[in-house]
Design a protein around this motif. Structure first.
Motif, mmCIF file in Angstrom:
data_model
loop_
_atom_site.group_PDB
_atom_site.id
_atom_site.type_symbol
_atom_site.label_atom_id
_atom_site.label_comp_id
_atom_site.label_asym_id
_atom_site.label_seq_id
_atom_site.Cartn_x
_atom_site.Cartn_y
_atom_site.Cartn_z
ATOM 1 N N MET A 62 0.837 -1.207 0.000
ATOM 2 C CA MET A 62 0.000 0.000 0.000
ATOM 3 C C MET A 62 0.878 1.268 0.000
ATOM 4 O O MET A 62 0.665 2.181 -0.797
ATOM 5 N N ILE A 63 1.849 1.283 0.890
ATOM 6 C CA ILE A 63 2.692 2.488 1.017
ATOM 7 C C ILE A 63 3.534 2.688 -0.247
ATOM 8 O O ILE A 63 3.591 3.801 -0.795
ATOM 9 N N LEU B 14 3.434 11.609 4.834
ATOM 10 C CA LEU B 14 2.680 10.855 3.816
ATOM 11 C C LEU B 14 2.369 9.449 4.290
ATOM 12 O O LEU B 14 1.220 8.991 4.214
ATOM 13 N N ALA B 15 3.417 8.764 4.789
ATOM 14 C CA ALA B 15 3.226 7.388 5.267
ATOM 15 C C ALA B 15 2.211 7.364 6.407
ATOM 16 O O ALA B 15 1.338 6.489 6.455
ATOM 17 N N GLY B 16 2.295 8.360 7.284
ATOM 18 C CA GLY B 16 1.347 8.453 8.394
ATOM 19 C C GLY B 16 -0.078 8.627 7.896
ATOM 20 O O GLY B 16 -1.009 8.000 8.405
ATOM 21 N N CYS B 17 -0.224 9.497 6.879
ATOM 22 C CA CYS B 17 -1.561 9.725 6.316
ATOM 23 C C CYS B 17 -2.109 8.448 5.682
ATOM 24 O O CYS B 17 -3.294 8.121 5.840
ATOM 25 N N ILE B 18 -1.238 7.735 4.974
ATOM 26 C CA ILE B 18 -1.685 6.495 4.303
ATOM 27 C C ILE B 18 -2.133 5.472 5.354
ATOM 28 O O ILE B 18 -3.220 4.901 5.262
ATOM 29 N N MET B 22 -5.971 4.290 6.012
ATOM 30 C CA MET B 22 -6.349 2.877 5.868
ATOM 31 C C MET B 22 -6.964 2.345 7.158
ATOM 32 O O MET B 22 -7.932 1.597 7.120
ATOM 33 N N LEU B 23 -6.361 2.744 8.284
ATOM 34 C CA LEU B 23 -6.909 2.283 9.569
ATOM 35 C C LEU B 23 -8.327 2.805 9.756
ATOM 36 O O LEU B 23 -9.213 2.094 10.226
ATOM 37 N N PHE B 24 -8.553 4.056 9.336
ATOM 38 C CA PHE B 24 -9.897 4.641 9.424
ATOM 39 C C PHE B 24 -10.881 3.861 8.545
ATOM 40 O O PHE B 24 -11.973 3.503 8.979
#
Lengths: 153, 283
Positions: A62-63, B14-18, B22-24
């Motif tokens: 995904m990342i 960015l990685a945090g947002c992704i 996804m978790l949301f």
């Protein structure tokens, strides 16, 4: 000519990004047990690694997929994608050599996905992905990318 | 801000947002949302559940009422009073469900007479031929050949689960298995049979089944064949009062193993090195 290659690189980046982001997304939107069941089909993977692979790999896909789509760390992400593709190719071939069978559903896009590839089909997709990813690794400049903005002199 | 710091910071954000996004999405979709256990298998850890106590629990009674009393088409195998009851919700076109059949067969073989397996249809919308094949299985059930057809369809999944319509293949399976083809063909379009399948699926929806295969082993939810082998077997062995299995699937009988090691070389016993070392130390 250079412009053409730039756009070709952009196309490859979006293609790879979509494939990997979608692959990660479909697996992440399903219970982990589903991904575990897909991985268990590959008999060469020791059982002890199955839960780890099921939990970690979809996030990596995904990342890396999103990074490629956004154009962030393109060469590094493409290198990661080429590593994943090489790993999948090796896994499919090893599984075939050890068990003598090609899986009917590779489980790469989750159960609920509208895409279902057999192991033989995904082998071709992974080979193409590997070539595309290596092309991106070798390219220094990537148009319409975050890299272009962030690394601008 | 220096360029490398800015570059790395953007990457982390960015990685945090992704990951956050996804978790949301996973949370909103209810992925991995494990509803409370459907039944309480044991009141106290030391007490072994009786058949009556397990089957008397509210949810199992509900399942039993819906599947046994009102449904003359119940698909079950194993004795009715078996101490372990496994309820399966699966889809014929799902590879993970096919994989879990091997685990179930292993259980039925390993614990003969101790398990009652009840099958419930759970055709997924994403699988184009699922509804048709479930209907075919229900038609085989009407002729008393459900389990034969069920195993046959799963073992031939790769043959019929293609983009092409499986009608001809399913009919040929029915013929091979000795089903009455006229009756079978008529049943394939029967609306009543379709409704029965949907009703069974609805019981799964009520139990918040959101993935296939889902099992209820003595009322405890187990999702997927891998967990069925691991967690399901643990529940079965606990219920039957058997010792738990180790990583290699062997019974943990430390005392006996230790005694044997003194007399027999480790290579013959095929013990993992860790066990051998422990045994030697204690002996």
């Amino acid at each position: 000519m250079n412009r053409g290659i730039d756009y070709f690189g952009l196309f490859l980046r979006i293609f790879l990004g979509c494939v990997f982001a979608y692959s990660g997304y479909t697996k992440l939107m399903e219970p982990i047990a589903q991904t575990e069941a897909a991985i268990v089909q590959y008999e060469v993977i020791p059982y002890v690694f199955v839960p780890w692979i099921a939990r970690i790999f979809p996030w990596i896909e995904m990342i890396l997929g999103c990074f490629l789509l956004l154009g962030y760390a393109v060469r590094l992400s493409a290198l990661g994608v080429s590593g994943l593709s090489t790993g999948f190719i090796g896994l499919i071939l090893l599984n075939y050599m050890m068990t003598g069978k090609m899986l009917e559903d590779c489980g790469c896009f989750g159960e609920g996905s509208f895409i279902h590839f057999s192991a033989a089909q995904i082998l071709v997709v992974d080979l193409i992905s590997l070539i595309f990813a290596l092309f991106l690794v070798l390219r220094k400049k990537h148009i319409l990318s975050l890299d272009g903005i962030l690394l601008k002199n | 801000m220096k360029k490398p710091v800015r570059y790395v910071s953007v990457g982390i954000i960015l990685a945090g947002c992704i990951v956050g996004g996804m978790l949301f999405l996973r949370h909103r979709a209810g992925v991995e949302k494990r509803p409370e256990r459907v039944t309480v298998v044991r009141e106290t850890p030391k007490e072994k559940p009786t058949v009556e106590s397990v089957l008397a629990t509210e949810s199992v009674v509900k399942i039993k009422e819906e599947s046994t009393a009102k449904d003359p088409y119940l698909k079950s195998q194993g004795p009715e009073d078996a101490p372990v009851q496994i309820i399966e919700y699966s889809d014929y076109q799902c590879p993970a469900c096919r994989f879990s059949q091997g685990v179930l067969h292993g259980f039925m073989k390993q614990y003969p007479g101790a398990i009652r397996l009840i099958y419930h249809h759970f055709p997924l919308q994403g699988h184009p031929w699922s509804s048709f094949v479930h209907q075919a299985a229900e038609c085989a059930n009407e002729q008393g050949l459900f389990w034969v057809f069920h195993d046959y369809v799963f073992s031939h999944q790769s043959e019929w689960s293609t983009p092409l319509s499986p009608t001809q293949k399913i009919l040929s399976y029915a013929r091979d298995l000795g089903l009455n083809l006229d009756q079978f063909a008529a049943c394939l379009t029967n609306e009543g049979t379709k409704r029965r399948i949907q009703k069974e699926k609805a019981t799964g929806d009520d139990l918040k089944v959101n993935a296939t295969p889902t099992f209820f082993v003595n009322g405890q939810r187990v999702v997927g064949g891998f967990l069925l082998k691991k967690e399901g077997e643990k529940i079965i062995r606990e219920t039957l009062g058997l010792p738990p299995l180790d990583e290699e699937g062997k019974e943990k009988k430390e005392v006996e193993i230790k005694n044997k090691v003194v007399k027999t070389p480790a290579t013959q016993l095929k013990l993992p090195p860790k066990n051998v070392a422990t045994a030697k130390e204690t002996s």
